[in-house]
Design a protein around this motif. Structure first.
Motif, mmCIF file in Angstrom:
data_model
loop_
_atom_site.group_PDB
_atom_site.id
_atom_site.type_symbol
_atom_site.label_atom_id
_atom_site.label_comp_id
_atom_site.label_asym_id
_atom_site.label_seq_id
_atom_site.Cartn_x
_atom_site.Cartn_y
_atom_site.Cartn_z
ATOM 1 N N LEU A 98 0.838 -1.199 0.000
ATOM 2 C CA LEU A 98 0.000 0.000 0.000
ATOM 3 C C LEU A 98 0.870 1.245 0.000
ATOM 4 O O LEU A 98 1.772 1.399 0.843
ATOM 5 C CB LEU A 98 -0.916 -0.006 1.226
ATOM 6 C CG LEU A 98 -2.016 1.050 1.258
ATOM 7 C CD1 LEU A 98 -2.993 0.856 0.103
ATOM 8 C CD2 LEU A 98 -2.764 1.002 2.595
ATOM 9 N N ASN A 99 0.601 2.137 -0.941
ATOM 10 C CA ASN A 99 1.333 3.400 -1.025
ATOM 11 C C ASN A 99 1.033 4.270 0.188
ATOM 12 O O ASN A 99 0.017 4.102 0.862
ATOM 13 C CB ASN A 99 0.950 4.123 -2.316
ATOM 14 C CG ASN A 99 1.880 5.278 -2.627
ATOM 15 O OD1 ASN A 99 1.818 6.330 -1.995
ATOM 16 N ND2 ASN A 99 2.736 5.077 -3.626
ATOM 17 N N ARG A 100 1.894 5.206 0.466
ATOM 18 C CA ARG A 100 1.712 6.089 1.620
ATOM 19 C C ARG A 100 0.427 6.898 1.543
ATOM 20 O O ARG A 100 -0.126 7.293 2.574
ATOM 21 C CB ARG A 100 2.908 7.043 1.752
ATOM 22 C CG ARG A 100 4.196 6.344 2.179
ATOM 23 C CD ARG A 100 5.314 7.351 2.347
ATOM 24 N NE ARG A 100 6.548 6.707 2.802
ATOM 25 C CZ ARG A 100 7.677 7.379 3.034
ATOM 26 N NH1 ARG A 100 7.710 8.698 2.844
ATOM 27 N NH2 ARG A 100 8.751 6.727 3.435
ATOM 28 N N ASP A 101 -0.027 7.179 0.322
ATOM 29 C CA ASP A 101 -1.267 7.958 0.204
ATOM 30 C C ASP A 101 -2.497 7.155 0.612
ATOM 31 O O ASP A 101 -3.592 7.707 0.766
ATOM 32 C CB ASP A 101 -1.431 8.493 -1.220
ATOM 33 C CG ASP A 101 -1.537 7.379 -2.263
ATOM 34 O OD1 ASP A 101 -1.674 6.193 -1.875
ATOM 35 O OD2 ASP A 101 -1.473 7.686 -3.461
ATOM 36 N N GLY A 102 -2.348 5.815 0.771
ATOM 37 C CA GLY A 102 -3.459 4.970 1.207
ATOM 38 C C GLY A 102 -4.496 4.705 0.141
ATOM 39 O O GLY A 102 -5.517 4.071 0.416
ATOM 40 N N ARG A 103 -4.253 5.178 -1.093
ATOM 41 C CA ARG A 103 -5.243 5.018 -2.166
ATOM 42 C C ARG A 103 -4.692 4.291 -3.385
ATOM 43 O O ARG A 103 -5.376 4.167 -4.388
ATOM 44 C CB ARG A 103 -5.792 6.387 -2.592
ATOM 45 C CG ARG A 103 -6.531 7.134 -1.488
ATOM 46 C CD ARG A 103 -7.271 8.340 -2.039
ATOM 47 N NE ARG A 103 -6.351 9.308 -2.605
ATOM 48 C CZ ARG A 103 -5.798 10.309 -1.931
ATOM 49 N NH1 ARG A 103 -6.075 10.453 -0.633
ATOM 50 N NH2 ARG A 103 -4.976 11.158 -2.519
ATOM 51 N N THR A 104 -3.435 3.828 -3.304
ATOM 52 C CA THR A 104 -2.788 3.200 -4.455
ATOM 53 C C THR A 104 -2.020 1.968 -4.008
ATOM 54 O O THR A 104 -1.423 1.956 -2.930
ATOM 55 C CB THR A 104 -1.818 4.191 -5.142
ATOM 56 O OG1 THR A 104 -2.493 5.413 -5.405
ATOM 57 C CG2 THR A 104 -1.299 3.609 -6.453
ATOM 58 N N LEU A 105 -2.036 0.935 -4.857
ATOM 59 C CA LEU A 105 -1.245 -0.266 -4.610
ATOM 60 C C LEU A 105 -0.029 -0.253 -5.525
ATOM 61 O O LEU A 105 -0.151 -0.150 -6.753
ATOM 62 C CB LEU A 105 -2.066 -1.532 -4.889
ATOM 63 C CG LEU A 105 -3.050 -2.003 -3.821
ATOM 64 C CD1 LEU A 105 -3.743 -3.280 -4.279
ATOM 65 C CD2 LEU A 105 -2.343 -2.237 -2.496
ATOM 66 N N ASP A 106 1.166 -0.338 -4.936
ATOM 67 C CA ASP A 106 2.404 -0.444 -5.701
ATOM 68 C C ASP A 106 2.791 -1.919 -5.823
ATOM 69 O O ASP A 106 2.406 -2.754 -4.983
ATOM 70 C CB ASP A 106 3.530 0.332 -5.010
ATOM 71 C CG ASP A 106 3.228 1.823 -4.944
ATOM 72 O OD1 ASP A 106 2.570 2.342 -5.863
ATOM 73 O OD2 ASP A 106 3.644 2.463 -3.953
ATOM 74 N N PHE A 107 3.574 -2.239 -6.856
ATOM 75 C CA PHE A 107 3.967 -3.624 -7.099
ATOM 76 C C PHE A 107 5.476 -3.695 -7.291
ATOM 77 O O PHE A 107 6.038 -2.999 -8.148
ATOM 78 C CB PHE A 107 3.241 -4.181 -8.331
ATOM 79 C CG PHE A 107 1.750 -4.241 -8.154
ATOM 80 C CD1 PHE A 107 1.156 -5.349 -7.581
ATOM 81 C CD2 PHE A 107 0.951 -3.172 -8.523
ATOM 82 C CE1 PHE A 107 -0.210 -5.406 -7.396
ATOM 83 C CE2 PHE A 107 -0.412 -3.214 -8.341
ATOM 84 C CZ PHE A 107 -0.995 -4.334 -7.772
ATOM 85 N N ARG A 108 6.102 -4.570 -6.508
ATOM 86 C CA ARG A 108 7.556 -4.693 -6.561
ATOM 87 C C ARG A 108 8.020 -5.441 -7.800
ATOM 88 O O ARG A 108 9.110 -5.201 -8.299
ATOM 89 C CB ARG A 108 8.060 -5.419 -5.307
ATOM 90 C CG ARG A 108 8.117 -4.540 -4.064
ATOM 91 C CD ARG A 108 8.582 -5.337 -2.868
ATOM 92 N NE ARG A 108 7.529 -6.232 -2.384
ATOM 93 C CZ ARG A 108 7.713 -7.163 -1.466
ATOM 94 N NH1 ARG A 108 8.915 -7.343 -0.947
ATOM 95 N NH2 ARG A 108 6.716 -7.918 -1.073
#
Length: 660
Positions: free
Chosen positions: A224-234
């Protein structure tokens, strides 16, 4: 490590079990390695799984019943596990990232949801686990104080959810939507909106979409991104490679040519031959081809799989061999009083008596089974014939001696017309009483339609003489039709008795008489009259009285029954004639088989009318359900020189376009 012993780590089984249902074809492929057969001896195994080295089952919860729910939730969070859920026949899944972050996916929703408060994570995880019975329910029942007193905050949460779990229709709290931080189409996300999740394209592919969510989590490794509204993928590049491998794998599922080695899976699948031609109308086939084109990857020639398997069948010829056959006696069919349900309500009666198991449902008495509210719902002859067998089974002990010689009598009298329409698997390998009743329902119809065979007519009359003591018949007079005849009075009334002896339980009988009664009856009611029982009335009389108003309660009630049923009842039954010619029409895509009794070909609509018939319940042939064998055999038409009825040929039947 990752999932402990909760998730199984068999990498090769990470292939989606059905390839996405209609994912690559309308024919459903079988599981990958366990049901595949190699046409060539070279090679070590089937294609590697789409995960590209990622163990798709490690850290996945799919079956567990011996952990407390509070311990199980902490175990999921610690190992960041994926949980697949099936609630009300619908698949969903959630991914635990930590005790403060849980992702949720529903295949009908294009957005991934997230819970970020610890209390919400515990509540909703507990809800899903309890709905799927993943934890130890007995521990809660046996240790109520441990949960009620709240020895830990999580245990108290478990108790709160447990109390209301059966009345809860949705999650305790709603998740917040998050978008996927993906810059291109990777199949698991939206084709046009890359930040949205893909959704199921057909009604029955929620499980495949759940697999895609698992692929996103296991391969892409979301956070979960810091903004809480986006999912990041490694590992977005690895996810892209995995989806390309998955698409190619499913487009070559039936025949795989890796390294020049052919893998044929499954070895035998009747649906493959029956449904393959429909693949172009499959939305998932279109999606796979479009995705590979988007990625600049050549799409496999999907049609060549059909050609290869057909050539393989022609080369092998024998797909199965059997060492020996064991002949066993008739299966015991005494109804278990605890499992046999007596039907006393017309609601669902047609389905239970005409399509349900013969030894699970039975009308509470012969007359209620004939109730017009049940009869008017029949939509096919096979359903009507199964209903008659169900009715007669209740009296088999009293009539079996009367119909024991029917097969020989049929052979002596050479009666065969329309006989194919009574073909059922039970006739060949079923229980003794169903075989006897199979012959009897055919004979009673022939006699009712005027076939002049004295020996057969005598058998039918003998059976009906036994059944006459179990029916109720109206006086059928304008002034007292609400009164019932006594049995002796009915037997002495030749006007009715002669018709009864020749036609009872046939279409001819139901075109002249209708059984009216309330849609629900009380089997414990001791008083016998037209208000407590179902009674036969002249259908011509009821047509005239249906819309007539009476001041006597009994007459008005009967008129109301006629008014609400007689029109649909009339439409259900039409007069039969043995002289009426018939013509076979073959809808494209339905079953074919040969005639047992006639030289002409006989065609059965196995996939529709006969499929739900109780005559095909609980029958195993060579270890396979008889429906499987019907589906296979009905793809064949038989021609061969030297056969007694002409000729027949064993092989797959191909139907041309436009019915040619």
């Amino acid at each position: 490590e990752g999932g402990g012993d909760v998730g199984r780590g068999d990498g090769d089984d990470a292939v989606p079990a059905d390839g996405g249902g209609a994912g690559a074809s309308a024919a459903s492929p079988a599981p990958g390695r366990r049901h595949s057969l190699r046409a060539s001896a070279r090679g070590d195994g089937p294609s590697p799984p789409p995960g590209g080295g990622v163990d798709m089952l490690r850290g996945v919860l799919y079956d567990r019943k011996n952990m407390q729910y509070d311990e199980l939730i902490l175990h999921l969070a610690k190992n960041q596990m994926l949980v697949t859920c099936c609630i009300d026949a619908h698949f969903t899944a959630f991914q635990m990232i930590s005790t403060r972050c849980m992702l949720y996916y529903d295949p009908t929703d294009s957005s991934v949801g997230v819970w970020t408060r610890e209390g919400d994570v515990f509540k909703n995880a507990c809800y899903f686990l309890m709905k799927c019975n993943y934890g130890d329910n007995n521990h809660i029942i046996e240790n109520e104080k441990y949960y009620r007193n709240g020895s830990t905050p999580l245990a108290k949460t478990v108790w709160k959810i447990w109390k209301d779990i059966h009345s809860m229709k949705r999650t305790p709290t709603r998740p917040d939507p998050v978008r996927l931080n993906l810059k291109k189409w990777l199949f698991v996300n939206g084709e046009r909106d890359f930040g949205a999740m893909s959704t199921q394209l057909t009604d029955c592919t929620c499980y495949f979409q759940t697999y895609l969510f698992a692929l996103l989590c296991k391969v892409g490794k979301p956070s979960l991104n810091r903004d809480g509204r986006t999912l990041d993928f490694r590992d977005a590049p690895l996810l892209e490679a995995a989806t390309i491998r998955m698409s190619k794998f499913l487009l070559t599922f039936f025949v795989n040519h890796d390294d020049g080695d052919k893998v044929v899976r499954p070895y035998t699948n009747s649906n493959f031959i029956l449904d393959f031609y429909r693949f172009r109308s499959s939305p998932y086939w279109v999606r796979f081809v479009k995705y590979l084109r988007y990625q600049g990857v050549p799409s496999p020639a999907y049609e060549k799989q059909y050609e290869t398997i057909m050539a393989f069948y022609c080369y092998v010829k024998e797909l199965h061999g059997y060492d020996r056959f064991v002949l066993e006696g008739a299966t015991s069919s005494t109804p278990n009083s605890k499992s046999l349900q007596l039907i006393s309500s017309a609601d669902g009666g047609q389905e239970k008596l005409g399509r349900g198991d013969y030894y699970k449902y039975r009308a509470c008495n012969l007359m209620f089974g004939c109730n017009a509210n049940i009869m008017m719902e029949f939509w096919s002859f096979s359903e009507f014939n199964a209903w008659r067998k169900n009715q007669l089974l209740a009296f088999y002990g009293g009539i079996k001696d009367r119909i024991a010689d029917l097969p020989s009598a049929l052979a002596r009298n050479k009666v065969t017309k329309y006989r194919d329409y009574y073909f059922m698997p039970q006739f060949e390998i079923g229980q003794r009483e169903l075989i006897d009743l199979h012959h009897y329902t055919y004979v009673m119809d022939m006699i009712s339609m005027g076939v002049n065979k004295k020996e057969l007519a005598t058998m039918v009359a003998d059976v009906n003489k036994h059944l006459v003591y179990h029916i109720y018949f109206s006086q059928n007079n304008r002034n007292n039709y609400h009164k019932m005849m006594k049995t002796d009075q009915f037997v002495s009334a030749r006007k009715y008795m002669n018709v009864f002896l020749e036609t009872f339980l046939t279409v001819s009988w139901f075109t002249e008489f209708v059984a009216l009664g309330f849609a629900d009856m009380n089997p414990r009611e001791k008083e016998i009259n037209s208000m407590t029982q179902t009674v036969f009335y002249s259908i011509d009389l009821m047509r005239g009285f249906g819309y007539r108003q009476e001041y006597e309660f009994e007459k008005e009630a009967i008129n109301q029954m006629a008014r609400t049923t007689i029109r649909r009842y009339d439409a259900t039954f039409a007069q039969q004639s043995v002289d009426k010619p018939y013509r076979v029409v073959i809808p494209i895509g339905l079953g074919f088989t040969y005639s047992k009794y006639n030289t002409l070909m006989h065609f059965l609509n196995v996939a529709a009318t006969y499929w739900a018939n109780p005559d095909v319940n609980n029958i195993q042939v060579f270890g396979k359900d008889v429906r499987t064998l019907l589906a296979i055999s009905c793809q064949k038409i038989f021609f061969a020189p030297g056969h007694g009825s002409g000729y027949y040929h064993y092989g797959p039947l191909e139907v041309g376009y436009y019915g040619r």
